[in-house]
Design a protein around this motif. Structure first.
Motif, PDB file in Angstrom:
ATOM      1  N   TRP A 170      -2.024 -10.721   8.803  1.00 32.42           N
ATOM      2  CA  TRP A 170      -1.965 -10.099   7.470  1.00 32.42           C
ATOM      3  C   TRP A 170      -2.937  -8.923   7.440  1.00 32.42           C
ATOM      4  CZ3 TRP A 170       1.540 -11.501   3.836  1.00 32.42           C
ATOM      5  CH2 TRP A 170       2.112 -12.769   3.924  1.00 32.42           C
ATOM      6  N   THR A 171      -2.557  -7.880   6.717  1.00 30.01           N
ATOM      7  CA  THR A 171      -3.512  -6.809   6.433  1.00 30.01           C
ATOM      8  C   THR A 171      -4.332  -7.192   5.215  1.00 30.01           C
ATOM      9  OG1 THR A 171      -2.017  -5.624   4.926  1.00 30.01           O
ATOM     10  CG2 THR A 171      -1.833  -5.131   7.285  1.00 30.01           C
ATOM     11  N   SER A 172      -5.377  -6.430   4.952  1.00 30.71           N
ATOM     12  CA  SER A 172      -6.111  -6.609   3.706  1.00 30.71           C
ATOM     13  C   SER A 172      -5.273  -6.033   2.566  1.00 30.71           C
ATOM     14  CB  SER A 172      -7.463  -5.900   3.788  1.00 30.71           C
ATOM     15  OG  SER A 172      -7.265  -4.521   4.043  1.00 30.71           O
ATOM     16  N   VAL A 173      -5.705  -6.295   1.336  1.00 29.79           N
ATOM     17  CA  VAL A 173      -4.975  -5.792   0.172  1.00 29.79           C
ATOM     18  C   VAL A 173      -5.139  -4.269   0.100  1.00 29.79           C
ATOM     19  CG1 VAL A 173      -4.754  -5.889  -2.331  1.00 29.79           C
ATOM     20  CG2 VAL A 173      -5.277  -7.966  -1.034  1.00 29.79           C
ATOM     21  N   VAL A 174      -4.008  -3.529   0.079  1.00 26.92           N
ATOM     22  CA  VAL A 174      -4.033  -2.062   0.039  1.00 26.92           C
ATOM     23  C   VAL A 174      -3.150  -1.587  -1.111  1.00 26.92           C
ATOM     24  CG1 VAL A 174      -4.458  -1.866   2.521  1.00 26.92           C
ATOM     25  CG2 VAL A 174      -2.112  -1.943   1.676  1.00 26.92           C
ATOM     26  N   GLN A 175      -3.280  -0.278  -1.426  1.00 24.86           N
ATOM     27  CA  GLN A 175      -2.472   0.300  -2.507  1.00 24.86           C
ATOM     28  C   GLN A 175      -1.184   0.874  -1.929  1.00 24.86           C
ATOM     29  OE1 GLN A 175      -4.452   3.089  -5.025  1.00 24.86           O
ATOM     30  NE2 GLN A 175      -2.574   3.945  -5.865  1.00 24.86           N
ATOM     31  N   SER A 176      -0.085   0.593  -2.618  1.00 23.40           N
ATOM     32  CA  SER A 176       1.215   1.163  -2.266  1.00 23.40           C
ATOM     33  C   SER A 176       1.530   2.286  -3.243  1.00 23.40           C
ATOM     34  CB  SER A 176       2.303   0.077  -2.325  1.00 23.40           C
ATOM     35  OG  SER A 176       3.577   0.662  -2.148  1.00 23.40           O
ATOM     36  N   GLU A 177       2.043   3.417  -2.698  1.00 24.24           N
ATOM     37  CA  GLU A 177       2.310   4.571  -3.569  1.00 24.24           C
ATOM     38  C   GLU A 177       3.684   4.482  -4.238  1.00 24.24           C
ATOM     39  OE1 GLU A 177       1.317   4.757  -0.496  1.00 24.24           O
ATOM     40  OE2 GLU A 177      -0.722   5.549  -0.591  1.00 24.24           O
ATOM     41  N   LYS A 178       4.575   3.700  -3.710  1.00 30.03           N
ATOM     42  CA  LYS A 178       5.949   3.702  -4.234  1.00 30.03           C
ATOM     43  C   LYS A 178       6.370   2.276  -4.515  1.00 30.03           C
ATOM     44  CE  LYS A 178       7.508   7.932  -1.989  1.00 30.03           C
ATOM     45  NZ  LYS A 178       7.853   8.599  -3.235  1.00 30.03           N
ATOM     46  N   PRO A 179       6.235   1.832  -5.790  1.00 31.86           N
ATOM     47  CA  PRO A 179       5.442   2.449  -6.873  1.00 31.86           C
ATOM     48  C   PRO A 179       3.973   2.091  -6.681  1.00 31.86           C
ATOM     49  CG  PRO A 179       6.418   0.419  -7.641  1.00 31.86           C
ATOM     50  CD  PRO A 179       6.906   0.597  -6.234  1.00 31.86           C
ATOM     51  N   ALA A 180       3.125   2.577  -7.603  1.00 35.15           N
ATOM     52  CA  ALA A 180       1.693   2.327  -7.489  1.00 35.15           C
ATOM     53  C   ALA A 180       1.419   0.851  -7.773  1.00 35.15           C
ATOM     54  CB  ALA A 180       0.915   3.210  -8.462  1.00 35.15           C
ATOM     55  N   SER A 181       1.033   0.119  -6.767  1.00 32.73           N
ATOM     56  CA  SER A 181       0.731  -1.304  -6.924  1.00 32.73           C
ATOM     57  C   SER A 181      -0.107  -1.738  -5.738  1.00 32.73           C
ATOM     58  CB  SER A 181       2.026  -2.129  -7.003  1.00 32.73           C
ATOM     59  OG  SER A 181       2.753  -1.995  -5.797  1.00 32.73           O
ATOM     60  N   LEU A 182      -0.667  -2.954  -5.841  1.00 34.25           N
ATOM     61  CA  LEU A 182      -1.429  -3.540  -4.744  1.00 34.25           C
ATOM     62  C   LEU A 182      -0.489  -4.411  -3.914  1.00 34.25           C
ATOM     63  CD1 LEU A 182      -4.750  -4.558  -6.515  1.00 34.25           C
ATOM     64  CD2 LEU A 182      -4.281  -2.515  -5.151  1.00 34.25           C
ATOM     65  N   VAL A 183      -0.535  -4.248  -2.589  1.00 31.65           N
ATOM     66  CA  VAL A 183       0.353  -5.004  -1.709  1.00 31.65           C
ATOM     67  C   VAL A 183      -0.466  -5.576  -0.562  1.00 31.65           C
ATOM     68  CG1 VAL A 183       2.355  -3.574  -2.268  1.00 31.65           C
ATOM     69  CG2 VAL A 183       0.923  -2.988  -0.293  1.00 31.65           C
ATOM     70  N   ILE A 184       0.150  -6.545   0.106  1.00 33.42           N
ATOM     71  CA  ILE A 184      -0.406  -7.109   1.331  1.00 33.42           C
ATOM     72  C   ILE A 184       0.742  -7.187   2.328  1.00 33.42           C
ATOM     73  CG2 ILE A 184      -0.044  -9.501   0.573  1.00 33.42           C
ATOM     74  CD1 ILE A 184      -2.565 -10.211   2.162  1.00 33.42           C
TER      75      ILE A 184
END
Length: 901
Positions: A170-184
């Motif tokens: 798993w990656t750490s929690v990062v921001q997704s631009e499409k749409p703007a949200s937190l993803v893992i």
């Protein structure tokens, strides 16, 4: 004062009942609350496992399709088709991604519009730019929805982590631009060597799946936990990941088109409950695997369960569940208030009744108390007997009569006491005049009187110091001819106080080097209640009598010794003769009883086969016991072959001195009998032959063997389809695996699954489903009648065919025949695309070796079955390694494709 004890008792009981009711309610609430919170946490963890594991399952499936040749990494169109199918089938993921070392990138993102997706594309010609297109569910582009973004795939967190670790995670929690949200992101690299045997394994590319934490919020909010429960997930540093509330676990900043998200700690949550619980956990540094505590938020107490959440891929979160105290204790508080009100009403009513009854009976009782005090001082005056209560009036009358009788009794008692003192003085003079010692003991064992002779004989004057514990020591009482004090429990006074009259003569008194033999008698004195009140112990000096008795005893002993010696020899001779006669009679009787009880035929036989005597016929129906006259040869009684067999064992018994046992059959009156013969050597020319009829035992053994065979068959057969069951499958595969490994011969397996069988049961019912399974099993037996093959029911709707000494080509040909045979059944199945029952099959073939376990062979067939089902069902697939050993690599894929068409 009379009412005070009852008042205290009533108040105490009512208070105790109220307190215990409240305390029990609180304990019950605490226990119930802890169980409810842990149950909610268990539910959240189970649901979370299922949702998070789906992401890694998608990555593993994609890599499996690559290994099996279903996905060609050089064909980007094929990769796009597979990724689009994955995001359409799995509604819980937000994106599915692929990238490689050359800069190729393909990614599908879920959009708010239904059935619309956004695809990101980057090619090696321009690896630092990603073009985004909006497409529908068939991958057709939506006009005017194209955009570009300067971004390198090699800088994405999931790609960097996969290349650095070389394994899934798993990656750490990062921001997704499409749409703007937190993803893992869940990632898994594609290795050129699937077994990782190279020192530096080459990575061909990376598959990744993104999970939107906003969807995780919705997932927590929709879980069926307690109505008032609050659930939130944090990272080890306390940063929020998701909550079951409507509050977002992050801060937003920027414009709508370009937003930036900032992580939020649980202690900074806009939800006051989460903030308070988060701060408490941080202050107490709670980081155990599981811990329960209580946190107060404003005026509400919450039961909190905090635990460590981990999965198999390195993810480490903290899961916290909280339920308010008011969710449990509302009805208990109401019940406590009702209980308290009832207790107060009962207390008030009881107090009123108590004061009334006390006033009613207190005055008469006080008058009785005053009269009793006067009676004790000898100044009694009769009490008035006028009372409102009939019982108290009767009590006063009885008290007046009793007082008169007491006064009369006191006068009489004074006269009797005077006469008693005079009588005791006379008795004491009489006892002192007796020539024997007398000691009196009370019921407690203390000596309260010794006459003059007892004091002189025992050398005791302070007799009030004597008791049961020191009698022997103070008396100087010893056992005769020993230096041990006489046991206290055997003293006459002790036994007399136990109600026993005893006389002992094994006691002697020792004073100043002189031994005085005494005879002591203990006698109990009973009272009117038949209880021992006193014990009288009488001492008498018998030293001279003992000496005379010893002289007489020595003379008699010498006389008896001479008489005994003279008669001893005669008695021994008589006893020895009687013993021998008894033994002879007992031996004859025992021998006759044994022979009568033995069910065997007993014969004494000479070494030449001549019957010397018939000892017992028993219960055996035999040719040998029919004629008992004269001495006959075995050859005249038995058939020649049996007589010859008998003589062989007779000679062997005589030669080896060992018992011989054998069995044979014989025809007696047209009926076959089974007999067991035992031969024992009696002398150098004589043996004992024992013949026993074992016909019934043989019949029982044969029936038992048949029953065991039937049970063994049932234990290995499926009760519904009448083919072999899973246990028979495991045993057969294990035996064939070892045999074929030794002989270096191949083995194949077909794993078959009925398509959409759950829908069939839901549509037609389980009885029709059972009939369908039976017809499929019958068709398998018809198509594969080879006795060396095994057809087994592997699972609910799964069957397995184990094919020893069969290569992959033959297995594929048999699978094609099975596929055609099942289709010819034409079993209606309206819930399936083909409208009839069809099957999917996985085929695997292998050469058994010690390095490969049978379980690996089964897993290969199972993987091939999985590919066949993923490819549209109603088909078969062959495990690739099996074709490498037999046919070309493309042949099974082409045949599977043609079969599906």
């Amino acid at each position: 004062m009379l009412a005070l004890p009852f008042l205290l008792q009533t108040v105490t009981i009512v208070s105790l009942v109220g307190f215990l009711s409240h305390r029990t309610g609180q304990e019950a609430v605490s226990k119930f609350a802890e169980d409810a919170v842990q149950e909610s946490a268990n539910l959240v963890e189970a649901k979370l496992d299922k949702q998070l594991e789906a992401a890694h399952h998608i990555n593993e499936l994609n890599i499996a399709l690559v290994r099996l040749g279903q996905i060609d990494l050089q064909d980007t169109a094929q990769i796009e088709q597979s990724l689009l199918a994955e995001i359409q089938e799995n509604l819980t993921i937000s994106a599915v991604l692929y990238g490689n070392l050359q800069g190729t990138f393909r990614g599908f993102y879920r959009t708010p519009e239904v059935n619309h997706f956004e695809v990101g594309i980057a090619d090696p010609e321009q690896p630092d730019r990603i073009d985004f297109y909006t497409v529908d569910e068939t991958a057709n582009r939506i006009p005017n929805t194209t955009s570009q973004q300067p971004l390198s795939i090699k800088e994405r967190p999931w790609y960097v982590a996969a290349m650095a670790n070389g394994h899934e995670g798993w990656t750490s929690v990062v921001q997704s631009e499409k749409p703007a949200s937190l993803v893992i992101n869940a990632y898994k690299p594609i290795h050129a060597d699937p077994e990782h045997n190279q020192v530096n394994p080459k990575v061909l590319g990376v598959f990744a799946v993104s999970l939107d934490l906003t969807r995780l919020d919705n997932f927590l909010a929709e879980l069926e936990t307690s109505h008032d429960a609050i659930v939130f997930i944090t990272e080890p540093d306390g940063s929020l990941i998701a909550t079951s509330t409507t509050d977002e676990p992050f801060y937003r900043s920027g414009t709508q088109g370009s937003q930036s998200l900032t992580r939020m700690a649980a202690s900074n949550s806009p939800n006051p409950t989460i903030a308070k619980i988060g701060a408490t956990l941080y202050e107490k540094q709670v980081d155990a695997e599981a811990e329960s505590l209580q946190v107060k938020v404003d005026d509400e107490k919450y039961f909190v369960h905090h635990r460590l959440y981990q999965d198999l891929h390195g993810l480490e979160w903290r899961l916290t569940t909280a339920v308010p105290n008011s969710h449990f204790v509302g009805y208990i508080e109401a019940n406590f208030q009702r209980t308290l009100l009832i207790c107060l009403l009962v207390l008030l009513g009881d107090l009123a009744f108590l004061f009334w009854i006390t006033h009613w009976i207190a005055n008469p009782i006080m008058r009785l108390h005053h009269g009793a005090q006067q009676l004790a001082s000898g100044k009694f005056e009769p009490l008035p007997d006028t009372h409102s209560s009939q019982e108290l009036q009767g009590l006063t009358t009885a008290f007046n009569e009793m007082a008169q009788k007491v006064q009369l009794s006191m006068t009489t008692m004074r006269s009797l006491m005077k006469k008693l003192f005079e009588s005791e003085a006379r008795i004491s003079k009489f006892l002192d005049a007796l020539p024997v010692g007398i000691v009196l003991h009370d019921s407690d064992g203390k000596a309260f009187y010794l006459n003059q002779v007892a004091q002189e004989l025992l050398h005791i004057d302070k007799f009030w110091e004597l008791n049961e514990q020191n009698l022997a020591q103070r008396y100087g009482a010893y056992q005769v001819d020993s230096d041990e004090l006489y046991p206290a429990e055997k003293m006459p006074s002790v036994l007399a106080l136990q109600g026993k009259s005893v006389i002992i003569e094994d006691l002697e008194l020792r004073r100043q080097g002189q031994n005085i033999a005494v005879q002591v008698q203990g006698t109990p004195i009973w009272d009117e209640a038949q209880q021992v009140a006193y014990a009288i112990v009488v001492f008498q000096d018998v030293t001279l009598r003992k000496q005379a008795e010893k002289v007489v005893s020595d003379y008699n002993r010498n006389l008896e010794l001479r008489v005994w010696e003279r008669t001893l020899a005669l008695e021994r001779e008589i006893q020895e003769r009687q013993r021998m006669e008894n033994q002879l009679r007992e031996s004859q009787t025992t021998q006759a009883a044994i022979l009568a009880a033995i069910p065997d035929l007993l014969i004494r036989l000479s070494s030449s086969g001549i019957r010397l005597s018939l000892l017992s016929e028993g219960v055996v129906q035999s040719l040998e016991g029919q004629n008992t006259d004269g001495q006959e040869s075995m050859y005249d009684v038995l058939p020649y072959d049996l007589a010859e067999l008998r003589m062989q064992y007779v000679q062997q018994a005589l030669a080896t001195d060992q018992r011989q046992v054998y069995e044979h059959t014989i025809n007696i009156n047209g009926k076959i009998h089974h007999e067991e013969t035992r031969i024992v050597k009696l002398s150098e020319s004589e043996v004992l032959v024992m013949v026993r009829d074992i016909t019934d035992r043989k019949h029982t053994e044969m029936q038992l063997q048949k029953a065991n065979a039937k049970l063994a068959q049932l234990a290995l057969t499926d009760g519904l389809t009448q083919v072999s069951n899973r246990r028979c499958f495991d045993e057969f595969l294990g035996k064939q695996w070892w045999r074929l490994q030794v002989n270096q011969q191949p083995i194949s397996m077909i794993l078959l699954d009925i398509d959409y069988f759950k829908r069939f049961n839901d549509t037609y019912g389980h009885r029709a489903g059972d009939d369908c399974l039976q017809r499929v099993a019958q068709q398998l037996q018809f198509v594969a009648p080879n006795p060396n093959y095994l057809i087994a029911r592997y699972g609910g709707e799964e069957f397995a065919l184990v094919l020893p000494q069969t290569d992959v080509t033959t297995a594929v040909r048999l699978a094609q025949q099975i596929h055609a045979a099942i289709r010819t059944l034409a079993i209606p199945h309206t819930a399936a695309p083909l409208q009839v029952v069809s099957v999917s099959m996985g085929i695997s073939a292998i050469m058994p070796t010690p390095a490969i376990a049978p379980e690996t062979f089964i897993e290969q067939a199972d993987q091939a079955l999985y590919i066949a089902k993923q490819s549209g069902r109603d088909s078969y697939s062959v495990y690739t390694a099996a074709w490498e050993a037999g046919l070309s690599k493309t042949q099974p894929q082409e045949e599977a494709r043609q079969n599906r068409e």
